[in-house]
Design an enzyme around this catalytic site. Structure first.
Site, PDB file in Angstrom:
ATOM      1  N   GLN A  97      32.741  13.110  17.776  1.00  0.00           N
ATOM      2  CA  GLN A  97      31.655  13.011  16.785  1.00  0.00           C
ATOM      3  C   GLN A  97      30.456  12.305  17.410  1.00  0.00           C
ATOM      4  O   GLN A  97      30.219  11.116  17.186  1.00  0.00           O
ATOM      5  CB  GLN A  97      32.143  12.260  15.548  1.00  0.00           C
ATOM      6  CG  GLN A  97      33.291  12.965  14.831  1.00  0.00           C
ATOM      7  CD  GLN A  97      33.372  12.620  13.358  1.00  0.00           C
ATOM      8  OE1 GLN A  97      32.373  12.293  12.713  1.00  0.00           O
ATOM      9  NE2 GLN A  97      34.563  12.705  12.794  1.00  0.00           N
TER      10      GLN A  97
ATOM     11  N   ASP B 191      33.645  22.039  24.579  1.00  0.00           N
ATOM     12  CA  ASP B 191      34.427  21.833  23.365  1.00  0.00           C
ATOM     13  C   ASP B 191      33.978  22.815  22.284  1.00  0.00           C
ATOM     14  O   ASP B 191      32.783  23.089  22.127  1.00  0.00           O
ATOM     15  CB  ASP B 191      34.199  20.385  22.894  1.00  0.00           C
ATOM     16  CG  ASP B 191      34.937  20.056  21.610  1.00  0.00           C
ATOM     17  OD1 ASP B 191      36.158  19.951  21.662  1.00  0.00           O
ATOM     18  OD2 ASP B 191      34.274  19.913  20.561  1.00  0.00           O
TER      19      ASP B 191
ATOM     20  N   GLU C 275      36.519  26.144  25.751  1.00  0.00           N
ATOM     21  CA  GLU C 275      37.688  26.033  24.900  1.00  0.00           C
ATOM     22  C   GLU C 275      37.580  27.054  23.775  1.00  0.00           C
ATOM     23  O   GLU C 275      36.821  26.876  22.824  1.00  0.00           O
ATOM     24  CB  GLU C 275      37.801  24.616  24.331  1.00  0.00           C
ATOM     25  CG  GLU C 275      39.134  24.384  23.658  1.00  0.00           C
ATOM     26  CD  GLU C 275      39.014  23.932  22.236  1.00  0.00           C
ATOM     27  OE1 GLU C 275      40.022  23.502  21.681  1.00  0.00           O
ATOM     28  OE2 GLU C 275      37.916  24.018  21.658  1.00  0.00           O
TER      29      GLU C 275
ATOM     30  N   LYS D 199      45.888  22.562  34.012  1.00  0.00           N
ATOM     31  CA  LYS D 199      45.475  21.213  33.646  1.00  0.00           C
ATOM     32  C   LYS D 199      46.716  20.460  33.185  1.00  0.00           C
ATOM     33  O   LYS D 199      47.474  20.957  32.357  1.00  0.00           O
ATOM     34  CB  LYS D 199      44.445  21.295  32.517  1.00  0.00           C
ATOM     35  CG  LYS D 199      44.132  19.953  31.885  1.00  0.00           C
ATOM     36  CD  LYS D 199      42.858  19.998  31.071  1.00  0.00           C
ATOM     37  CE  LYS D 199      43.064  20.514  29.664  1.00  0.00           C
ATOM     38  NZ  LYS D 199      41.883  20.227  28.812  1.00  0.00           N
TER      39      LYS D 199
ATOM     40  N   ARG E 230      34.133  20.921  30.330  1.00  0.00           N
ATOM     41  CA  ARG E 230      34.894  21.616  29.290  1.00  0.00           C
ATOM     42  C   ARG E 230      33.939  21.771  28.121  1.00  0.00           C
ATOM     43  O   ARG E 230      33.387  20.771  27.649  1.00  0.00           O
ATOM     44  CB  ARG E 230      36.099  20.789  28.856  1.00  0.00           C
ATOM     45  CG  ARG E 230      36.783  21.313  27.575  1.00  0.00           C
ATOM     46  CD  ARG E 230      37.852  20.332  27.092  1.00  0.00           C
ATOM     47  NE  ARG E 230      38.632  20.828  25.971  1.00  0.00           N
ATOM     48  CZ  ARG E 230      38.353  20.571  24.673  1.00  0.00           C
ATOM     49  NH1 ARG E 230      37.298  19.837  24.344  1.00  0.00           N
ATOM     50  NH2 ARG E 230      39.122  21.050  23.718  1.00  0.00           N
TER      51      ARG E 230
ATOM     52  N   HIS F 237      32.943  28.269  18.519  1.00  0.00           N
ATOM     53  CA  HIS F 237      32.017  28.023  17.412  1.00  0.00           C
ATOM     54  C   HIS F 237      30.559  28.136  17.831  1.00  0.00           C
ATOM     55  O   HIS F 237      29.653  27.823  17.056  1.00  0.00           O
ATOM     56  CB  HIS F 237      32.329  26.665  16.776  1.00  0.00           C
ATOM     57  CG  HIS F 237      33.730  26.618  16.236  1.00  0.00           C
ATOM     58  ND1 HIS F 237      34.044  27.112  14.985  1.00  0.00           N
ATOM     59  CD2 HIS F 237      34.896  26.227  16.794  1.00  0.00           C
ATOM     60  CE1 HIS F 237      35.352  26.993  14.789  1.00  0.00           C
ATOM     61  NE2 HIS F 237      35.888  26.456  15.884  1.00  0.00           N
TER      62      HIS F 237
HETATM   63  C1  LM2 Z   1      37.863  20.563  19.512  1.00  0.00           C
HETATM   64  N1  LM2 Z   1      37.880  21.663  20.149  1.00  0.00           N
HETATM   65  O1  LM2 Z   1      37.283  22.737  19.742  1.00  0.00           O
HETATM   66  C2  LM2 Z   1      38.624  19.393  19.988  1.00  0.00           C
HETATM   67  O2  LM2 Z   1      39.572  19.786  20.980  1.00  0.00           O
HETATM   68  C3  LM2 Z   1      39.251  18.739  18.805  1.00  0.00           C
HETATM   69  O3  LM2 Z   1      40.025  17.642  19.246  1.00  0.00           O
HETATM   70  C4  LM2 Z   1      38.173  18.319  17.833  1.00  0.00           C
HETATM   71  O4  LM2 Z   1      38.749  17.859  16.595  1.00  0.00           O
HETATM   72  C5  LM2 Z   1      37.285  19.479  17.424  1.00  0.00           C
HETATM   73  N2  LM2 Z   1      37.166  20.511  18.371  1.00  0.00           N
HETATM   74  C6  LM2 Z   1      35.889  18.972  17.131  1.00  0.00           C
HETATM   75  O5  LM2 Z   1      35.250  18.566  18.308  1.00  0.00           O
HETATM   76  C7  LM2 Z   1      39.049  16.473  16.515  1.00  0.00           C
HETATM   77  C8  LM2 Z   1      40.196  16.235  15.527  1.00  0.00           C
HETATM   78  C9  LM2 Z   1      39.736  16.363  14.088  1.00  0.00           C
HETATM   79  C10 LM2 Z   1      38.560  15.447  13.859  1.00  0.00           C
HETATM   80  C11 LM2 Z   1      37.444  15.924  14.791  1.00  0.00           C
HETATM   81  C12 LM2 Z   1      36.151  15.136  14.643  1.00  0.00           C
HETATM   82  O6  LM2 Z   1      41.250  17.173  15.782  1.00  0.00           O
HETATM   83  O7  LM2 Z   1      40.825  15.953  13.241  1.00  0.00           O
HETATM   84  O8  LM2 Z   1      38.128  15.517  12.522  1.00  0.00           O
HETATM   85  O9  LM2 Z   1      37.882  15.758  16.163  1.00  0.00           O
HETATM   86  O10 LM2 Z   1      36.357  13.784  14.873  1.00  0.00           O
HETATM   87  C13 LM2 Z   1      38.026  14.269  11.834  1.00  0.00           C
HETATM   88  C14 LM2 Z   1      39.025  14.189  10.686  1.00  0.00           C
HETATM   89  C15 LM2 Z   1      38.728  15.309   9.678  1.00  0.00           C
HETATM   90  C16 LM2 Z   1      37.301  15.180   9.159  1.00  0.00           C
HETATM   91  C17 LM2 Z   1      36.342  15.162  10.361  1.00  0.00           C
HETATM   92  C18 LM2 Z   1      34.911  14.919   9.947  1.00  0.00           C
HETATM   93  O11 LM2 Z   1      40.333  14.333  11.211  1.00  0.00           O
HETATM   94  O12 LM2 Z   1      39.639  15.203   8.581  1.00  0.00           O
HETATM   95  O13 LM2 Z   1      36.994  16.323   8.344  1.00  0.00           O
HETATM   96  O14 LM2 Z   1      36.706  14.124  11.292  1.00  0.00           O
HETATM   97  O15 LM2 Z   1      34.781  13.646   9.338  1.00  0.00           O
HETATM   98  C19 LM2 Z   1      36.554  16.054   7.051  1.00  0.00           C
HETATM   99 CA    CA Z   2      28.265  26.384  15.868  1.00  0.00          CA
END
Ligand code: LM2
Ligand code: CA
Length: 441
Positions: A59, A170, A196, A296, A168, A174
């Site tokens: 984030q 991310d 990815e 990896k 990478r 999208h």
């Molecule tokens: C990825 N690849 O496409 C990463 O490998 C993955 O680890 C990332 O998700 C995702 N994309 C966004 O970069 C992780 C994690 C999520 C988390 C996000 C953002 O898996 O669970 O989301 O990072 O920090 C979290 C909360 C989720 C919430 C979100 C926004 O788990 O419940 O959604 O933050 O506040 C409302």
């Molecule tokens: Ca996008």
């Protein structure tokens, strides 16, 4: 060449998930360089929301190089130390989105105009939604805008100036493939790009669309290794599945046994350090021996729940693996198989296949190496096979280490006919290669 994962002798790399820059620098010198790791993937280095969960790193709130990994100068020092040890640094670039905030990031700056407006949940059969709506609330950047592309390229060029050799991308699925191409074309030097893209049948956006920009993750590999090593099919058949129809070309594919997401959220299908016995270990040994893709290695910390951040206030202190940090990349059979992959890279094909009709397999690499994998829960391997290798005594590098031309563990003797006798315990492995030839025997 630019898009080839293997083309420029890329052997294997490690993801030192949540390691601090200082500790990565040390690890390059102590372990990664000596064992022949091509590179290390580091956690997202840009400024993020300030939270303890690991996923806070995904984030971004600005493109300043700062956060729990360490300072900008520590980052620079890490890259230099790794370069001196012959190890490249790859950055996990979070460029599809910013944090789940209110579309205002004054430190970049980005304002609401720089974001898409769709906030509804993504329907993966709809291309527009996949690429324009907020992913789990993360503010989705207008990657089609020249200003946004410039800001992202400036960030990546800053890292390139700091010596970073790869990225990478991310959440690449999208972003439209053309948006990625436009950003990559603004980079000041050729770097390794891997995107990815989690492929799934029936979805609107497919991994193949991204191959023209660079390498792409091949998640079929992870799922296949998980499927076979969790015992859901006879291991002897794995070779008919890897690189079969619909798979990415080997040169385009980045592969892994597990990644930081799937080791948390997809453990039924994915091997992880938590699998009982040595399943993860032999799955990783297989993957490093098998000539497909650019592997990896995941290096984890022990965790109980999905969100749990790294130990000790988020830094890997003092290089101590064991209690809090799993350090899969240091396990003897894993680090030595990276060396195996390097020594066998000149013969990137399978030779001298053997199996017992079930879960025991062995294969060679054109006379440069041979590996035996036993995924039977009880039966051992006790078998003479043709390895195709030159006569000699070899250190079994899964069960021993070469030191000053001698082996401190098990050895394997290859006869003049190329044959060798292997004894491998249940859920175990053995491997030899041209670099593990030792005296005696
Ligand atoms: C990825 N690849 O496409 C990463 O490998 C993955 O680890 C990332 O998700 C995702 N994309 C966004 O970069 C992780 C994690 C999520 C988390 C996000 C953002 O898996 O669970 O989301 O990072 O920090 C979290 C909360 C989720 C919430 C979100 C926004 O788990 O419940 O959604 O933050 O506040 C409302
Ligand atoms: Ca996008």
């Amino acid at each position: 060449l630019f898009s080839s994962a293997r083309g420029e002798s890329r052997i294997a790399f490690v993801h030192l998930f949540e390691w601090s820059w200082n500790d990565i620098g040390k690890e390059c010198e102590r372990q990664l360089g000596p064992k022949g790791f091509t590179a290390v993937q580091v956690s997202p280095p840009q400024q993020s929301v300030d939270r303890s969960e690991w996923w806070s790193r995904y984030q971004p709130i600005s493109y300043a190089i700062e956060g729990r990994g360490g300072s900008r100068s520590e980052f620079r020092a890490m890259v230099r130390r790794c370069a001196s040890a012959g190890v490249d640094v790859y950055v996990d670039a979070v460029i599809n989105h910013m944090a789940a905030l209110n579309r205002d990031f004054p430190l970049v700056p980005y304002t609401s105009n720089d974001f898409h407006t769709c906030r509804s949940t993504i329907n993966y059969s709809n291309r527009f939604e996949v690429q324009n709506c907020d992913l789990v609330g993360l503010n989705d950047l207008k990657t089609e805008s020249e200003y946004v592309r410039r800001k992202i390229a400036d960030y990546m060029n800053d890292l390139i100036d700091l010596g970073v050799k790869g990225f990478r991308l991310d959440a690449a699925k999208h972003m439209a493939s053309g948006d990625i191409r436009a950003i990559v074309s603004k980079l000041k030097r050729r770097v390794f790009i891997f995107q990815e893209v989690i492929g799934a049948g029936g979805e609107a956006v497919q991994p193949s669309e991204y191959v023209s920009n660079g390498a792409v993750t091949e998640f079929k590999f992870e799922r296949t290794v998980g499927h076979f090593f969790k015992g859901r099919a006879k291991l002897k058949d794995i070779r008919h599945v890897i690189n079969s129809r619909g798979w990415m070309r080997s040169d385009d594919a980045v592969v892994f046994v597990s990644n930081h997401d799937d080791q948390r959220q997809n453990t039924q299908a994915t091997l992880t350090y938590k699998d009982i016995g040595n399943l993860y270990y032999i799955g990783e040994i297989f993957s490093l021996a098998y000539p497909y893709g650019y592997p990896k290695v995941m290096s984890s910390y022990f965790f109980e729940d999905h969100d749990q951040g790294p130990p000790r206030h988020g830094v890997h202190s003092g290089g101590a693996c064991g209690r809090e940090w799993v350090c899969e990349h240091r396990w003897r059979g894993i680090s030595n198989m990276v060396e195996f992959r390097g020594k066998t890279s000149g013969k990137f094909f399978v030779s001298h296949w053997w199996d017992n009709g079930n879960h025991q397999i062995g294969f060679g690499r054109g006379g440069l190496g041979y590996v035996m994998i036993n995924r039977e829960d009880f039966a051992t391997i006790d078998k003479v096979v043709d390895t195709g290798m030159r006569q000699g005594t070899y250190c079994d590098i899964v069960n021993g280490e070469v030191k000053d031309g001698l082996c401190d563990g098990a050895t394997i003797s290859v006869g003049a006919d190329g044959k060798a006798h292997f004894k491998v315990g249940a859920i175990g492995a053995a491997a030899i290669h041209v670099g593990s030839l030792v005296r005696g025997g």
